[in-house]
Design an enzyme around this catalytic site. Structure first.
Site, mmCIF file in Angstrom:
data_model
loop_
_atom_site.group_PDB
_atom_site.id
_atom_site.type_symbol
_atom_site.label_atom_id
_atom_site.label_comp_id
_atom_site.label_asym_id
_atom_site.label_seq_id
_atom_site.Cartn_x
_atom_site.Cartn_y
_atom_site.Cartn_z
ATOM 1 N N LYS A 2 10.370 -11.023 -7.654
ATOM 2 C CA LYS A 2 11.147 -9.899 -8.087
ATOM 3 C C LYS A 2 12.789 -10.045 -7.697
ATOM 4 O O LYS A 2 13.438 -9.556 -8.434
ATOM 5 C CB LYS A 2 10.590 -8.470 -7.123
ATOM 6 C CG LYS A 2 9.218 -8.135 -7.967
ATOM 7 C CD LYS A 2 9.542 -7.706 -9.207
ATOM 8 C CE LYS A 2 8.055 -7.283 -9.721
ATOM 9 N NZ LYS A 2 8.460 -6.750 -11.455
ATOM 10 N N GLY A 46 -0.141 -0.132 -17.859
ATOM 11 C CA GLY A 46 -0.377 -0.076 -16.123
ATOM 12 C C GLY A 46 0.154 1.360 -15.998
ATOM 13 O O GLY A 46 0.465 2.180 -16.784
ATOM 14 N N MET A 47 0.043 1.390 -14.536
ATOM 15 C CA MET A 47 0.219 2.614 -14.043
ATOM 16 C C MET A 47 1.740 3.372 -14.263
ATOM 17 O O MET A 47 2.085 4.321 -14.799
ATOM 18 C CB MET A 47 -0.061 2.555 -12.706
ATOM 19 C CG MET A 47 0.250 4.160 -11.952
ATOM 20 S SD MET A 47 -0.236 4.162 -10.301
ATOM 21 C CE MET A 47 0.616 2.773 -9.539
ATOM 22 N N TYR A 49 5.562 -12.693 -4.285
ATOM 23 C CA TYR A 49 5.708 -11.273 -5.210
ATOM 24 C C TYR A 49 7.169 -10.948 -5.059
ATOM 25 O O TYR A 49 7.951 -10.898 -6.061
ATOM 26 C CB TYR A 49 4.638 -10.349 -5.016
ATOM 27 C CG TYR A 49 4.948 -9.140 -5.795
ATOM 28 C CD1 TYR A 49 4.714 -8.938 -7.039
ATOM 29 C CD2 TYR A 49 5.765 -7.779 -5.245
ATOM 30 C CE1 TYR A 49 4.867 -7.930 -7.876
ATOM 31 C CE2 TYR A 49 6.022 -6.997 -5.905
ATOM 32 C CZ TYR A 49 5.387 -6.832 -7.560
ATOM 33 O OH TYR A 49 5.660 -5.658 -8.047
ATOM 34 N N GLY A 52 4.098 1.629 -16.360
ATOM 35 C CA GLY A 52 4.551 1.634 -17.862
ATOM 36 C C GLY A 52 3.958 2.998 -18.745
ATOM 37 O O GLY A 52 4.509 3.495 -19.312
ATOM 38 N N GLY A 89 11.211 -3.464 -9.710
ATOM 39 C CA GLY A 89 10.943 -4.634 -8.564
ATOM 40 C C GLY A 89 9.932 -3.771 -7.645
ATOM 41 O O GLY A 89 9.208 -2.761 -8.231
ATOM 42 N N SER A 90 10.177 -3.918 -6.454
ATOM 43 C CA SER A 90 9.352 -3.253 -5.349
ATOM 44 C C SER A 90 10.142 -3.276 -3.932
ATOM 45 O O SER A 90 10.938 -4.172 -3.898
ATOM 46 C CB SER A 90 8.146 -4.228 -5.359
ATOM 47 O OG SER A 90 7.484 -4.041 -4.042
ATOM 48 N N SER A 91 9.627 -2.435 -2.998
ATOM 49 C CA SER A 91 10.502 -2.184 -2.020
ATOM 50 C C SER A 91 9.995 -3.589 -1.248
ATOM 51 O O SER A 91 10.705 -3.820 -0.145
ATOM 52 C CB SER A 91 9.876 -0.917 -1.029
ATOM 53 O OG SER A 91 8.681 -0.974 -0.824
ATOM 54 N N CYS A 92 8.998 -4.286 -1.373
ATOM 55 C CA CYS A 92 8.807 -5.719 -0.372
ATOM 56 C C CYS A 92 9.831 -6.451 -0.615
ATOM 57 O O CYS A 92 9.560 -7.628 -0.041
ATOM 58 C CB CYS A 92 7.217 -6.040 -0.802
ATOM 59 S SG CYS A 92 7.248 -6.729 -2.451
ATOM 60 N N HIS A 143 -3.990 -1.260 -4.220
ATOM 61 C CA HIS A 143 -3.012 -0.671 -2.986
ATOM 62 C C HIS A 143 -3.976 0.219 -2.211
ATOM 63 O O HIS A 143 -5.084 0.580 -2.426
ATOM 64 C CB HIS A 143 -1.935 -0.022 -3.509
ATOM 65 C CG HIS A 143 -0.897 -1.117 -3.957
ATOM 66 N ND1 HIS A 143 -0.770 -1.393 -5.025
ATOM 67 C CD2 HIS A 143 -0.084 -1.861 -3.275
ATOM 68 C CE1 HIS A 143 0.252 -2.328 -5.159
ATOM 69 N NE2 HIS A 143 0.641 -2.624 -3.944
ATOM 70 N N LEU A 148 0.692 -9.207 -27.632
ATOM 71 C CA LEU A 148 1.860 -10.091 -27.423
ATOM 72 C C LEU A 148 1.685 -10.551 -25.589
ATOM 73 O O LEU A 148 1.596 -9.774 -24.932
ATOM 74 C CB LEU A 148 3.074 -9.168 -27.321
ATOM 75 C CG LEU A 148 4.562 -9.819 -26.717
ATOM 76 C CD1 LEU A 148 4.716 -11.165 -27.639
ATOM 77 C CD2 LEU A 148 5.506 -9.140 -26.650
ATOM 78 N N GLY A 153 4.301 -3.547 -20.534
ATOM 79 C CA GLY A 153 3.362 -3.162 -19.719
ATOM 80 C C GLY A 153 2.990 -1.564 -19.641
ATOM 81 O O GLY A 153 2.860 -1.033 -18.861
HETATM 82 P P1 GDP Z 1 1.452 -3.078 1.339
HETATM 83 O O1 GDP Z 1 2.225 -1.933 1.398
HETATM 84 O O2 GDP Z 1 2.241 -4.155 0.187
HETATM 85 O O3 GDP Z 1 1.309 -3.701 2.529
HETATM 86 O O4 GDP Z 1 0.090 -2.861 0.410
HETATM 87 P P2 GDP Z 1 -0.997 -2.067 0.497
HETATM 88 O O5 GDP Z 1 -0.792 -0.774 -0.225
HETATM 89 O O6 GDP Z 1 -2.220 -3.154 0.088
HETATM 90 O O7 GDP Z 1 -1.467 -1.778 2.182
HETATM 91 C C1 GDP Z 1 -0.914 -0.881 2.820
HETATM 92 C C2 GDP Z 1 -1.318 -0.794 4.310
HETATM 93 O O8 GDP Z 1 -2.523 -0.144 4.235
HETATM 94 C C3 GDP Z 1 -1.655 -1.945 5.137
HETATM 95 O O9 GDP Z 1 -1.334 -1.795 6.510
HETATM 96 C C4 GDP Z 1 -3.170 -2.223 4.736
HETATM 97 O O10 GDP Z 1 -3.927 -2.904 5.622
HETATM 98 C C5 GDP Z 1 -3.383 -0.740 4.881
HETATM 99 N N1 GDP Z 1 -4.911 -0.402 4.163
HETATM 100 C C6 GDP Z 1 -5.940 0.326 4.888
HETATM 101 N N2 GDP Z 1 -7.085 0.505 4.215
HETATM 102 C C7 GDP Z 1 -6.771 -0.160 3.147
HETATM 103 C C8 GDP Z 1 -7.575 -0.589 1.986
HETATM 104 O O11 GDP Z 1 -8.674 -0.219 1.917
HETATM 105 N N3 GDP Z 1 -7.005 -1.114 1.076
HETATM 106 C C9 GDP Z 1 -5.678 -1.564 1.006
HETATM 107 N N4 GDP Z 1 -4.927 -2.256 -0.041
HETATM 108 N N5 GDP Z 1 -4.839 -1.459 2.145
HETATM 109 C C10 GDP Z 1 -5.408 -0.753 3.030
#
Ligand code: GDP
Length: 310
Positions: A141, A14-15, A137, A17, A107-110, A180, A40, A11
């Site tokens: 993870k 990506g950001m 997701y 990797g 992984g991830s905090s989710c 994100h 690959l 990876g």
């Molecule tokens: P999460 O941490 O898995 O919820 O992922 P995100 O980083 O996509 O979103 C984090 C929070 O930011 C959520 O409450 C979104 O609704 C909010 N948010 C506000 N504006 C934006 C935007 O333009 N894009 C995204 N992806 N999230 C946004």
């Protein structure tokens, strides 16, 4: 990790990797293996097994994953579950077959329950319901963590898992539909400034709390743990402090120099109310984040400008 040992970073485009590769290069590691998707396909079990059997890396970092923001996770649910399961099982099993003893799975905090007590301790894994928007997701993870634990238990491997908080930095995804929040706000604030708009639209209510870690800090933490030979249970990687999405948007506005006001789009989901990591395990292992949020956003904004004007 010795400097002549072979290290495969899956990876690397990506950001995360790419940050790990930068950090390894800075650390003088000379034998870093990378593969593009064309070279690959990580979804191809046989190709992955052949590559790892042939190269026999000493170390493997799994930074390859299908990732995205709240909307992408929520819409492409099958892709997030299927692709992440396949990528991680292909790599972990192939590593085991080839005798790779040390591996780091990211992984991830989710993965933690939606309403787990804050800050999120590693021990709260599997103690409650997940946040629905990114459940596919998270399930993938969690399976990856359990796979590492199972190979350690059954075969004596040293496959460790780390759980980064929300990340941002160079090579981020700036596509507004799939990104994100932080890269999305950088792009939206920049475009609003250029167009001379009065408002910047922020998704949701602005009240959710999120923690943000600069990608190069994450890479430094990952290499630190591998260099130490850490082979214990999963470790959270974060800064230990969080901000509301409204505060984040204000900081981005300031860095970008957008003068207008914020407006909140309630038709978009908020996601989980808060996911602050407990980083005491990480601190006890001798590592702390260095890049402050504003300084990190300044660097990320420069990277955004460089890409968009390239
Ligand atoms: P999460 O941490 O898995 O919820 O992922 P995100 O980083 O996509 O979103 C984090 C929070 O930011 C959520 O409450 C979104 O609704 C909010 N948010 C506000 N504006 C934006 C935007 O333009 N894009 C995204 N992806 N999230 C946004």
């Amino acid at each position: 990790m010795a400097q002549q040992e072979k290290i495969f970073v899956a990876g690397h485009r990506g950001m995360v990797g790419s940050a790990i590769v930068r950090r390894l290069q800075q650390g003088g590691y000379a034998h870093i293996l990378t593969q593009t998707r064309q070279e690959l396909d990580l979804l191809d079990q046989r190709a992955v097994q052949q590559y790892i059997a042939q190269e026999k890396p000493d170390y493997l970092f799994i930074a390859a994953a299908k990732v995205g923001g709240i909307q992408a996770n929520n819409v492409f649910r099958a892709d997030f579950l299927y692709q992440n399961l396949v990528i991680e099982t292909n790599l972990i099993h192939a590593a085991h077959l080839a005798g790779v003893q040390r591996l780091m799975f990211l992984g991830s905090s989710c993965i933690y329950p939606k309403l787990a007590p804050q800050p999120l301790k590693e021990t709260c894994l599997l103690t409650g319901e997940l946040e629905p928007t990114n459940e596919p997701y998270a399930i993938a993870k969690i399976a990856g963590i359990k796979l590492c634990e199972a190979y350690n238990h059954q075969y004596g491997r040293q496959y460790i898992s780390v759980m980064p908080t929300n990340l941002y930095g160079p090579n981020d995804n700036y596509d507004l539909q799939t990104s994100h929040v932080l890269p999305a706000l950088i792009r939206k604030a920049h475009e609003a400034k250029v167009r001379g708009d009065d408002t910047l639209v922020v998704w949701g209510s602005g009240t959710p709390m999120r923690e943000f870690l600069y990608a190069d800090d994450l890479a430094d933490a990952c290499v630190h743990l591998m260099e130490q030979g850490y082979d214990g249970p999963l470790v959270n990687i974060g800064t230990g402090s969080d901000v509301s999405i409204r505060e984040l948007a204000e900081t981005v506005k300031e860095v970008v120099g957008f003068q207008g006001t914020l407006s909140f789009d309630a038709s978009k989901p908020d996601g989980t109310p808060r996911k602050l990591m407990d980083v005491s395990r990480l601190h006890a292992l001798g590592w702390q984040a260095r890049t402050g949020l504003k300084a990190g956003i300044e660097r990320a904004y420069s990277d955004f400008l460089m890409r968009t004007h390239a």
